[in-house]
Design an enzyme around this catalytic site. Structure first.
Site, PDB file in Angstrom:
ATOM      1  N   GLU A  49      -4.276  -4.566  -3.451  1.00  0.00           N
ATOM      2  CA  GLU A  49      -4.902  -4.419  -2.117  1.00  0.00           C
ATOM      3  C   GLU A  49      -6.407  -4.191  -2.182  1.00  0.00           C
ATOM      4  O   GLU A  49      -6.955  -3.449  -1.367  1.00  0.00           O
ATOM      5  CB  GLU A  49      -4.203  -3.323  -1.294  1.00  0.00           C
ATOM      6  CG  GLU A  49      -2.844  -3.776  -0.786  1.00  0.00           C
ATOM      7  CD  GLU A  49      -2.453  -3.146   0.552  1.00  0.00           C
ATOM      8  OE1 GLU A  49      -3.332  -2.710   1.309  1.00  0.00           O
ATOM      9  OE2 GLU A  49      -1.247  -3.108   0.833  1.00  0.00           O
ATOM     10  N   HIS A 272      -1.420   5.023  -0.868  1.00  0.00           N
ATOM     11  CA  HIS A 272      -0.454   5.094  -1.976  1.00  0.00           C
ATOM     12  C   HIS A 272      -0.969   6.098  -3.010  1.00  0.00           C
ATOM     13  O   HIS A 272      -2.164   6.386  -3.053  1.00  0.00           O
ATOM     14  CB  HIS A 272      -0.338   3.732  -2.671  1.00  0.00           C
ATOM     15  CG  HIS A 272       0.446   2.720  -1.892  1.00  0.00           C
ATOM     16  ND1 HIS A 272       1.606   2.157  -2.361  1.00  0.00           N
ATOM     17  CD2 HIS A 272       0.217   2.169  -0.678  1.00  0.00           C
ATOM     18  CE1 HIS A 272       2.058   1.298  -1.460  1.00  0.00           C
ATOM     19  NE2 HIS A 272       1.228   1.281  -0.427  1.00  0.00           N
TER      20      HIS A 272
END
Lengths: 420, 420
Positions: A49, A272
């Site tokens: 990402e 995350h």
């Protein structure tokens, strides 16, 4: 390789949540990530990402002294979001873009535009060939009614096949990434069973981090707590997986996972959690090597389950294509009717006004049709590959345990053992 | 493997020209192809342009006794057109779909809808691991002004990379297919230089077929002679390429190419000619093995040339994306203007009538923009991989000839030589 050979490998993995304009405090988090990576000086940092190439370039400049080698995996319209930073020279790299990756008309989910992929790096460390893979599979937006399940299973299969076919000469295989799969999910089991990869969290004796190794935890201020409603402890969807060939023994000495805060400053680096693993590879007689354990029953049962899932996805893809076919037919009929009305002079204005939306309907349904035909073909392809492996697994089962590794792994494990 | 080991391999390759409704005498040609393959009983028959799965299923049934193993490679909307029939069990198979494959708006060329790919089969023959690849690259419609050149070079690179990364454990590598590349074309040289594959036509001492090994000849009644105007003898675009690891020696004993007529009945099987090669693999001391010959200068120069081609393609892709961006902007302005006119009540009918085509324009330009952004990313990815290899080839050159194979081939050739 010396008999007392030992290789220590420090690995970092993080889904960086780096969506331009949408992810909170992106610039600050990227800066802090760079500082952290520089401080810790890992052997390999694998990131997901990193959607903005500018972020990658910023990190590349910042990390250049500690991580002289880096690569950004470009794919799709937006990109794969994958990149790597390495302390050691990268010998080779390539990538495989997943055939199926969601639906273009699900614009609000956006996965289709990303070109999700698996990146491969080949490194030579201490006389060993290390194949390091980094990946990010399709997101799960609704666990109860997951319309992307078949796509994610197909991605897990393609990932497993890519690793299987490109790592035959590797001594050590490492896979890091955000699989968007819980540990017991079909895709995760399929990947582990077919590649023989081991889960660092399950293997290590020294773990520090959130309970059950979760990598998305409610303590993280960027996490949408509603999404974790059903999982009060959080979920584990980011992984460090590894294996070594016969004759080598790989273990995870320590695994650290951040707990919703960055280790130094306290603010999280992403929504995350980061994984930090210290792996140790050493020489070992083949009999002491626990990998790969291709037991017949789990592999066969997980292959069967995946087959059924892909089959269902295929049927659904074909159903949508059929529906689209009917809409195309209706749209064409409507167009013919409008032509007749316009020619006849009755309600001419209305007919002319409706002409363009009807053309739009036919074109849209046509695109929808083509997309779902392609989807069904992609799922059919994965199902065929899977069916072949299933057939060979059954043959191996019938022939008894001795023939299994040779039959199932194309003899590479057997050959390797003979060579050493 | 015994020292006096020898393996004979009979291989068949044909681009079948099997476009439903468009290709002449398709059913008859497929039937005759089946008869011919049954009569000849090759070890492997690799086919391209079998666009109809019904044709594959027909052949599968017909060839079952002589070729018990078969596989059809599904991809894209129409399919890859690739399939294989094998006398020997297929241990494993997988495929890689090329990232770039023409333009969706070039509907009359159709390549984009096909999902062109490379298929891989792993076979175990006489104790050897054979990796057989079958492929079909993007067609060339206009050699003087080839708008698909960058895509075909990118495909040749992806093909070479796929072979490079998946064949590291293979003893023998075989590639058959319609490359849509003349022998001296950039893509063909790139493929050969990076994989170390040898061309059966150039290597064999026993060739029978059209002059210069042409595989599309004016004698063939299905060939459009206008397309061959510049090449009175025909063109050679279908290939049998091979290599073996150090310690093994592979040679092409005989190569037969049809000459515009089927060997028995006289009518051609396709608009392309079929290739029939008899390959021989035997044990050989490493020093007698001529492959792989990774000489520095040809590889570096071909990599440079390919880099420049991809770079130009990338610039073009970005240029189209920019143009599309302007069109989107203009379309949006037009829409705003139409809204204002409709609201004002002046020429209201015209404004309403122009509204839908303007929306169409914006949407069309949007799709065009996204496609070319993706194209530029795909070319950029190939260029980055190529640039890395180029850098390492230069390093190898600077270090002298001893370090070349290890540096360039990720040491696999070197390792293999040590093992044997």
């Amino acid at each position: 390789m010396k008999p007392n050979f030992s290789l220590r490998l420090r690995v970092f993995n993080l889904n960086c949540w780096g969506i331009p304009y949408l992810s909170k405090h992106r610039a600050d988090r990227v800066k802090r990530l760079g500082d952290f990576l520089n401080r810790e000086s890992f052997d390999l940092a694998l990131l997901e990402e990193v959607w903005s190439e500018q972020d990658f370039q910023y990190l590349r400049q910042k990390l250049l002294p500690a991580y002289p080698a880096a690569h950004y995996f470009r794919s799709g319209i937006i990109g794969s979001g994958l990149c790597v930073f390495s302390k050691h020279p990268i010998q080779e790299f390539t990538q495989h873009v997943f055939t199926l990756n969601g639906y273009p008309y699900m614009i609000h989910h956006g996965d289709w535009f990303c070109g999700k992929a698996v990146g491969l790096l080949v490194l030579h460390l201490g006389g060993l060939v290390l194949n390091a893979y980094v990946t990010h599979l399709h997101a799960e937006y609704n666990r109860q009614k997951d319309i992307y399940l078949a796509h994610r299973v197909a991605q897990a299969w393609e990932l497993a096949q890519f690793i299987h076919h490109t790592s035959k000469k590797a001594d050590v295989v490492l896979l890091c990434g955000d699989l968007n799969l819980h540990p017991k999910d079909l895709g995760c089991r399929l990947l582990k069973e077919w590649t023989g990869l081991h889960d660092a969290f399950l293997e290590t004796r020294d773990f520090k981090g959130p309970e059950e190794g979760c990598t998305m935890v409610p303590e993280n201020c960027y996490v949408n707590r509603q999404e974790l409603e059903q999982f009060p402890l959080g979920i584990r969807i980011d992984y460090v997986l590894y294996k070594a060939v016969s004759g080598l023994y790989i273990s995870c000495k320590t695994l650290r996972t951040t707990t919703g805060h960055e280790p130094h400053s306290g603010s999280p680096l992403s929504d995350h959690e980061a994984l930090m693993a210290t792996l140790c590879v050493r020489h070992s007689p083949p009999q002491h090597n626990p990998s790969p354990t291709h037991e017949r029953s789990p592999l066969i049962s997980v292959l069967r389950e995946a087959w059924a899932e892909l089959d269902q996805g295929m049927a659904q893809g074909r159903w949508w294509a059929t529906i689209a076919g009917y809409v195309i037919g209706l749209g064409l009929l409507l167009l013919a009717l409008l032509c007749a009305l316009a020619a006849g002079g009755e309600i001419r204005e209305v007919a002319v006004l409706l002409w363009t939306p009807s053309v739009g309907l036919v074109l849209g349904a046509g695109a929808f049709y083509l997309f779902h035909v392609q989807e069904a073909k992609g799922l059919c392809r994965a199902r065929a590959e899977l069916q072949h492996v299933l057939g060979r697994a059954r043959e191996a089962q019938d022939l008894g345990p001795e023939s299994q590794p040779a039959l199932l792994l194309g003899q590479q494990e057997g050959d390797r053992a003979e060579e050493q």
